[in-house]
Each structure stands twice: as C-alpha cells, then as structure tokens.
Motif scaffolding. Structure first.
Motif, short mmCIF file in Angstrom:
data_model
loop_
_atom_site.label_atom_id
_atom_site.label_comp_id
_atom_site.label_asym_id
_atom_site.label_seq_id
_atom_site.Cartn_x
_atom_site.Cartn_y
_atom_site.Cartn_z
N ASP A 65 0.82 -1.21 0.00
CA ASP A 65 0.00 0.00 0.00
C ASP A 65 0.85 1.27 0.00
N SER A 66 0.22 2.37 -0.37
CA SER A 66 0.90 3.66 -0.35
C SER A 66 1.21 4.07 1.07
N VAL A 67 2.33 4.72 1.25
CA VAL A 67 2.63 5.31 2.55
C VAL A 67 2.84 6.80 2.39
N GLU A 68 2.37 7.55 3.36
CA GLU A 68 2.59 9.00 3.35
C GLU A 68 4.03 9.28 3.74
N ALA A 69 4.66 10.21 3.07
CA ALA A 69 6.02 10.56 3.46
C ALA A 69 6.23 12.05 3.28
N ALA A 70 7.07 12.61 4.13
CA ALA A 70 7.39 14.02 3.97
C ALA A 70 8.35 14.17 2.81
N GLY A 71 8.73 15.38 2.50
CA GLY A 71 9.70 15.58 1.44
C GLY A 71 9.04 15.96 0.14
N PRO A 72 9.81 16.04 -0.91
CA PRO A 72 9.29 16.54 -2.18
C PRO A 72 8.15 15.67 -2.71
N ARG A 73 7.17 16.30 -3.34
CA ARG A 73 6.01 15.59 -3.83
C ARG A 73 6.31 14.92 -5.16
N THR A 74 5.63 13.81 -5.35
CA THR A 74 5.79 13.13 -6.63
C THR A 74 5.05 13.93 -7.70
N LEU A 75 5.29 13.60 -8.92
CA LEU A 75 4.71 14.37 -10.00
C LEU A 75 3.31 13.87 -10.32
N VAL A 76 2.41 14.79 -10.61
CA VAL A 76 1.02 14.45 -10.89
C VAL A 76 0.87 14.17 -12.38
N PRO A 77 0.25 13.04 -12.73
CA PRO A 77 0.09 12.76 -14.16
C PRO A 77 -0.98 13.65 -14.79
N PRO A 78 -0.83 13.97 -16.07
CA PRO A 78 -1.85 14.75 -16.76
C PRO A 78 -3.03 13.88 -17.16
N ASP A 79 -4.12 14.50 -17.55
CA ASP A 79 -5.29 13.78 -18.07
C ASP A 79 -4.93 13.19 -19.43
N THR A 80 -5.49 12.01 -19.71
CA THR A 80 -5.07 11.27 -20.88
C THR A 80 -6.28 10.78 -21.67
N GLY A 81 -6.17 10.81 -22.99
CA GLY A 81 -7.26 10.36 -23.84
C GLY A 81 -7.51 8.86 -23.72
N LEU A 82 -8.74 8.46 -24.03
CA LEU A 82 -9.15 7.05 -23.97
C LEU A 82 -8.17 6.18 -24.76
N CYS A 83 -7.75 5.05 -24.16
CA CYS A 83 -6.78 4.18 -24.84
C CYS A 83 -7.49 3.21 -25.79
N PRO A 84 -6.75 2.61 -26.72
CA PRO A 84 -7.38 1.71 -27.71
C PRO A 84 -8.08 0.51 -27.06
N ASP A 85 -7.51 -0.03 -25.97
CA ASP A 85 -8.15 -1.19 -25.31
C ASP A 85 -9.52 -0.81 -24.75
N CYS A 86 -9.57 0.33 -24.07
CA CYS A 86 -10.84 0.76 -23.49
C CYS A 86 -11.84 1.12 -24.60
N ALA A 103 -11.94 12.86 -30.47
CA ALA A 103 -12.70 12.51 -29.28
C ALA A 103 -11.72 11.94 -28.26
N TYR A 104 -11.81 12.38 -27.00
CA TYR A 104 -10.82 11.88 -26.05
C TYR A 104 -11.43 11.26 -24.80
N THR A 105 -12.76 11.34 -24.65
CA THR A 105 -13.39 10.64 -23.53
C THR A 105 -14.39 9.64 -24.10
N PRO A 106 -14.78 8.64 -23.28
CA PRO A 106 -15.81 7.71 -23.75
C PRO A 106 -17.11 8.43 -24.09
N VAL A 107 -17.43 9.50 -23.35
CA VAL A 107 -18.66 10.26 -23.65
C VAL A 107 -18.58 10.82 -25.07
N HIS A 108 -17.42 11.38 -25.42
CA HIS A 108 -17.25 11.90 -26.78
C HIS A 108 -17.44 10.80 -27.80
N HIS A 109 -16.87 9.63 -27.54
CA HIS A 109 -16.98 8.53 -28.50
C HIS A 109 -18.42 8.08 -28.67
#
Ligand code: ZN
Ligand code: ZN
Ligand code: FE
Length: 763
Positions: free
Chosen positions: A97-118, A315-321
């Motif tokens: 499981d994730s553990v909380e830790a002090a120190g520099p924050r990890t990087l936040v991923p950007p939003d991503t378009g629907l993948c071919p599998d989905c 189109a980048y979300t399932p709603v758009h598709h």
C-alpha cells in the motif's frame, strides 16, 4: 537466464518522476516476476520504492528495464539504487500500500485520452462495460483534473464519491489486470451517472441521454457537454445557422472555433495532416492541432472565418466517442466560457447558462477538482509549438536541472498561467484566461493555492510583471509584499526559453522578444526587443524605432490607425490610394494627425506585433480586429499563399535600432507600384527573419545561444524562416517546445528569474 554460480544481492531502488496513476507498480511487479526477483514495490508521495532481492545480474537488468520498458504514460526523472541487507522474508514479489512521506512531492500525471483497449471494450456488446461512459484503465482517463490531494490514490480523487462494486474491486486488486490500482475505474454498477437535461424539464439518464444530446446537436442546437477539465459547447460544425447562433450567444464574432471528430480518418477528411500533426492528434494528450483546412469537408466557413487553418481534435473521452458514433457530423467543441474567462467546470455554473447559451446539457456526477482547458498546438519546423497549454500537458513539470530556491511566477495579464518551482522542477498551471474579471482572478487565486499545496511550495520569491496595472502584479503586492520580485515582460519571455532548454542561468544569451505589448523600463510599450540576457539581468541591445501609438493599447483593435502611425514615423504621406488610409474616415484621420503631431494621448511603442498589424492593414488585409493577433494571422497566411516573387525589404541595423522605417517606405512604394499583398507579406516575413540573422551574426562573438520568444513567434512561417536562417548561419537557435511563446509562457520565465535571483529581504 541466470548463470549457474549466481551471486545474490539485495537493493532498495527508488524511481522518481510521473510514476503514479500510470500503471507503474504493476509494471514493476511483472518485470520482477519475469526476472525471478522477490521483494516488494510501493509508493509514497515522493516516489516509487522497490525492495528487491535476487541474482546480481538480474538486478542490473531490472534497473535498466525500469527505464527502457516503462509504461507509456510514465515519465522517469531518475532511478537510484542502494545495496541493503538481505532481510526480506519472502519467496515472491508483491505490491504494498501507499505510505505518506514528507519531502518533495511526486509528479502528478496529466489527463489522458481514452486508450485503444478501453475504446474496443466500449463498443463490445459482451463486455461488462459496453457503452459505459466512464470506462478507463491504468493507461488512460482523467488524472490531474480529478485529483484533490497527493499521493494519487482513489480517496484523494473525486472518484472517492463512488464506492467500487465487487467486480471492479477484483480488477483493482489483481496485479495482472489492466485496471490494477487504476484510481478512476467504475462500471454501470458503481460508476458515475450520466444524464441529459433541457430547460423544458426533460431529464434522461444513461444511453437515452446520449441519444437525446445527439438528436439535439443534429438539429442545429447547442449542447453543453461535461468533458475532462470543464464544459464544452457543442454544435454541428456543418450547420451555418447553429454555428452562427453559438457565436452570437458567446459574443465571439470571428475567433476560430475548434472542431472535434471521432478518429484520425475523420480528421483527415477535415484537414491536410502531416505525419507530425497526425502523431500529435493521436498522442495521449489529444490536443487541438492547428492544421490546414480542407475546403471540401462540409465544415462551414464561419467556424474559422478567413483562416486557412482549422483547429481539430479527436474525441478523447468515452462520452465523446458515444456522442460522435457514426453517422454524426464533426462538431464545434468550444470551451464553455464567456470570452477570455476561465472554462466553466462546476455544475451550478453551467446550469446558469442553460437556456441562454446552451439548449441542452449532457453532464454527470463526477466532479472536476481542477479546471483544465484544451491544449492548442501547432507544428513548426517538424516539432510541437504550444499555443495554449492545458489538458494533457499540465502539470508535467519543466525540469530546471539545478537547485535554486522556491519561487512563484504569477504570469501577466492575458492568457494567464502561474508557475511554482521548488528550484528543481517548475510546474506551470494550465491556461487560466484573461485577467480583468472577478471570475478570472478567483480561478487564478485557486490555481496558485492548489499548485502551492499540491507541491508543498512556500515561495521565497514571487515574480511579477513590472507593469503596475496588471491584476496579477497588484494581487502579488497585496499578498506577498516584501517577497515580490519585479520582472521586465520581455526578459521573462526570454527566460522562459532558457528554463525550457536547461540553459545556464549565468551564461548570456541573445534574446529576440517579438511581442504585442509589454511594459518597458522607460514606461513605454515595448515589443520588438533584442536583449543580451542572463536569468537575472539583461541589456537592451536594440529595438524597433519607437512609433507614437494614438490611444496606447486601445489602438490594438484598429490596425489601420497603427498603420497610419507607422506611415507618419516613416515620413510617408497618407496617400488616399493606400488601403489603410482609406479605411480611416476623413474626420478620424484629421484627429489622428493632430494627435500624432502633438503627441497628446500617444504612447511610444517598439512593438513588433503592432508592426505586423500595420503591414496587414497597409496591404489591405485587415483594418479592424475582434481578437488578438487576428491581423497578424492573416498576414502570415497571405505570405504562405504567395505564388509570386517575394518583395525584397531590409531593416536598417545599428545604433541600438532595428529600424523598420525603410521597410515601411519600400512597402508603400511596392503597393503603389502594383505588387500583390502576398508578395509584400512574403517579403516582409523574410525581412524580419533576415534582421534576426544579421543581428545574431553581429553579436556572435559575445553571445552564444540565440533565443526566440514573444507572441509574434506563434507565427509558424516567421519562426520556421528565422530558425532556418539562423541555423544556416551556424547559430544555435532555441524556441519554445513546452510552453507558449505568448504570455501563457511568462509565468515560467518569471519563476526562472525569481529562483535564480537573490531572495528578497523582508524588512
Ligand atoms: Zn484505457
Ligand atoms: Zn463497478
Ligand atoms: Fe508578451
């Protein structure tokens, strides 16, 4: 395979970068299992950590493949390895499981378009997520826009509102599943609900809601659609009346509107696409790509009036598709906002526009935590030039590759963004909007807060534009008083490129800041500037010859008035035969002449943006604009379409001047001599790029790298010509690749200046 006399080793491996929410831990699990390693992988808010035991050679391979085989959406900054005591009492590899830790924050991923599998599963009738409007997996879907805090785990997203069903839980907890620890997953059973509503009280849920929205769009109506980072207004792009109604209701007469199509094939029917443009369109970021429009696609001219380019996205979300399932026309998808204001992202705010701007609303109960507008990009010289940076790119940091102190850049006045840095990374916010309304200021404040708390940054210095009237500057003085560092607008533009390219802050560059408007150190409006700059200071080597701008920045809307001012500066008579002269009514012309003669109400400017406007008006392209850079865009296209012989113009260089007056005089002579607007526009672009090349050559001994920035360099033709000319003369030219050359990139430059400047002393 392992050598027979294998040597056992034990290590702690740490991976920093965008390694959360991108399927990194399952990837580590699979890799370790394949290499017969035992141990565990987990993450805290700063990184992914791996305790691993096994054959020494296998450990080397493991560390190497952590980088080379990493999941597509991950971004690895560094991998560190450290030997440990072999104390792990385990015979297998597991995910913890994730553990909380002090120190520099990890990087936040950007939003991503629907993948071919989905996408495949979305239309597979036997799949349990058949037509589920929120289908997603580790490789795709919303991220940044739904994260409320770090580390990135479901309870820290707006998906915390939805309790997973047993089937989803099973996928979520199975390390071999594509949805293992994919935070936003759900299904028909447990996921968010989609519905359509209309002012007449119509309210339909799920599949019927999609059908109702489709019907409404196909009959020329406007539907507000909830996307990833906010709402869009959608209207049939082949319906003249519908598009006209949208423009009227949005108070947006001419500014180009983006079009969404279902897939690449549909995009190819709408625009002529290079392979670089196709790659960008289909990339996980799914930006709006500006490409050459095909005239025969049925898209009505009012989508981008007078513009050979069209902004197209997939189109980048399932709603758009689901919405764009065949048969369905290409749709205009424009941010739901009032011109210049931030994108609407709260349900209550969009409901207020239902019945006035939108005829219907297709929405859902998954909250958007952080608004994020669509990104807009162009391809220049084979690579990406950001015009607006938002969804899909924000908040990927710019790595500064050195350690300064924590700082905040508050941006400018238009196209504002903010930027926080811990001295090592610089996080630029998504596009916010034009300051000057309360709504924008509120979003700006929220964004600064969000970015500071997300990355745990307490700025030691807060950089602002030196313009005393900018709302962002005033806000910073109010909020941060003694920590404020003032930066000159064009210096910040140049510094942004330095930051992007990891240039040494102390080594001077030769910077060309060609821009619309920026506050100069002498109180006049600058914008055609040649600077010898480091991160912390600059010398103004040259600029355009100042021209009196009647009414100051108010002249921006009237290129014809700017043209007349340039004629006066160049001592050219206002000949009635010149289109720009004819475009100003006689009475106004007399007033203007008096104003220019007395200097009353005039502000001197060295703006290159205004020079482009003036030339566009001189040759009769445009005398009045309804959005920024409209005239300059048309000038670029006239040059691009020129089939004749380009005219020959030359700026006069020397004495700190980049003297445009000989160019103005020659253009007038050519106009009266019957040369075509295209030939003149073409020649003018070459004259500007030639001037840059000649100045660079003159200063080659004292300045190494040549840097190009400022809004004028959104002009692809100019940028390409200038870069090629510089390259051919042996110069190392750098342009923007990560943030826009316009004022959307200022905040990064400001933060770069602040992080490298001495910390302001509070008194
Ligand atoms: Zn997916
Ligand atoms: Zn479920
Ligand atoms: Fe600017």
């Amino acid at each position: 395979m392992r050598a027979p006399q294998s040597r056992q080793a034990s290590e702690r491996v740490e991976v920093a970068g965008i390694v959360q929410g991108v399927g990194f831990r399952p990837f580590v699990y699979r890799l370790a299992t394949e290499l017969d390693l035992v141990g565990q992988v987990g993450n805290d808010s700063a990184k992914v950590f791996i305790d691993v035991v096994g054959d020494a050679a296998a450990l080397d391979e493991f560390a190497e493949r952590l980088r080379s085989d990493a999941p597509p959406l991950s971004f690895i900054e560094h991998v560190t390895r450290r030997p440990t005591e072999t104390t792990l009492e385990t015979d297998h590899f597991r995910i913890v499981d994730s553990v909380e830790a002090a120190g520099p924050r990890t990087l936040v991923p950007p939003d991503t378009g629907l993948c071919p599998d989905c996408l495949a599963e979305l239309f597979e009738s036997s799949n349990r997520r058949f037509r589920h409007p929120f289908i997603t997996c580790t490789n795709c879907g919303p991220r940044f826009s739904i994260i409320t805090s770090l580390p990135y785990d479901r309870p820290n997203t707006t998906m915390a509102d939805f309790a997973m069903c047993a089937a989803c839980t099973a996928e979520y907890t199975d390390p071999t599943d594509r949805r293992y620890h994919a935070q936003p997953i759900g299904c028909h059973e447990c996921g968010p609900t989609l519905w359509f509503s209309a002012p007449d009280g119509e309210h339909v849920v799920g599949r019927a809601g999609i059908e109702a929205a489709r019907k409404m769009i196909c009959s020329g109506h406007i539907v507000a659609v909830k996307g990833v980072g906010g709402f869009h207004f959608a209207v049939d792009a082949t319906d003249e009346e519908g598009v006209g109604r949208l423009r009227h209701r949005k108070h947006r007469p001419d500014k180009p509107l983006a079009v969404m199509v279902r897939d690449l094939e549909a995009a190819q029917r709408v625009a002529v696409l290079s392979s670089a443009e196709e790659r960008l369109l289909t990339s996980p970021a799914r930006p709006v790509v500006l490409a050459r429009a095909r005239g025969d696609a049925g898209i009505v001219a009012s989508v981008a009036p007078g513009n050979p380019l069209i902004g197209v996205m997939l189109a980048y979300t399932p709603v758009h598709h689901l919405l764009l399932t065949e048969p369905f026309p290409p749709v205009v998808m424009t941010s739901a906002n009032v011109a210049g204001e931030p994108i609407t992202y709260r349900d209550a705010d969009i409901e207020a526009q239902l019945g006035t701007v939108a005829d219907g609303l297709l929405t859902n109960d998954r909250r958007i935590a952080t608004p994020c507008d669509d990104s807009v990009v162009r391809v220049v010289d084979g690579s990406l030039l950001p015009i607006r940076r938002g969804r899909g790119y924000a908040p990927i940091p710019v790595s500064l590759e050195r350690a300064g102190h924590a700082a905040l850049g508050v941006g400018g006045e238009l196209k504002s963004t903010c930027c926080v840095t811990d001295g090592v990374h610089a996080w630029v916010s998504p596009h916010i909007g034009d300051m000057g309304t309360l709504a924008t200021l509120r979003t700006f404040e929220e964004t600064v807060d969000r970015f500071q708390s997300m990355y745990g940054i307490e700025p030691a210095a807060v950089a602002v534009d030196s313009h005393p009237g900018y709302a962002t500057s005033r806000w910073a003085h109010r909020t941060w008083s003694a920590r404020v560092v003032e930066t000159q607008h064009h210096h910040a533009h140049i510094a942004a490129v330095m930051a992007e390219h990891h240039l040494d802050p102390a080594t001077p560059v030769l910077g060309f800041a060609f821009d619309g408007t920026g506050y100069g150190d002498d109180g006049s409006i600058w914008g055609g500037e040649v600077l010898h700059a480091t991160a912390t200071g600059y010398e103004r080597l040259a600029s355009l010859v100042p021209v009196a701008l009647p009414g100051g920045d108010a002249a921006i809307e009237h290129p014809a008035r700017v043209a007349l001012a340039h004629l006066t500066a160049a001592e050219v008579d206002w000949d009635e035969d010149l289109p720009a002269v004819g475009a100003v009514p006689l009475r106004d012309r007399r007033l203007l002449a008096q104003q220019l003669a007395s200097g009353f109400g005039c502000v001197p400017t060295t703006s290159m943006g205004r020079l482009f406007d003036a030339v566009a008006s001189l040759i009769g392209l445009r005398h009045r604009v309804s959005f920024e850079a409209q005239a300059a865009i048309e000038l670029e296209h006239a040059a691009q379409d020129n089939a004749g012989q380009a005219c020959d113009y030359r700026f006069e260089l020397g004495n700190g001047q980049l003297d445009q007056r000989p160019v103005i005089r020659a253009i007038v002579a050519d106009l009266l001599g019957g040369r075509s607007p295209g030939e003149i526009a073409d020649g003018f672009h070459t004259a500007v790029s030639d001037a840059v090349r000649m100045i660079a050559t003159r200063h080659a001994a004292s300045s190494g790298i040549v840097v190009l920035s400022g809004g004028v360099f959104q002009n692809a033709l100019l940028t390409e010509r200038t870069v090629v000319a510089l390259r051919e003369s042996g110069h190392d030219a750098r342009t923007h690749r990560l943030v826009p050359p316009n004022d959307g990139g200022l905040a990064l430059g400001q933060a770069f200046i602040a992080t490298n400047s001495p910390i302001p002393q509070e008194t």
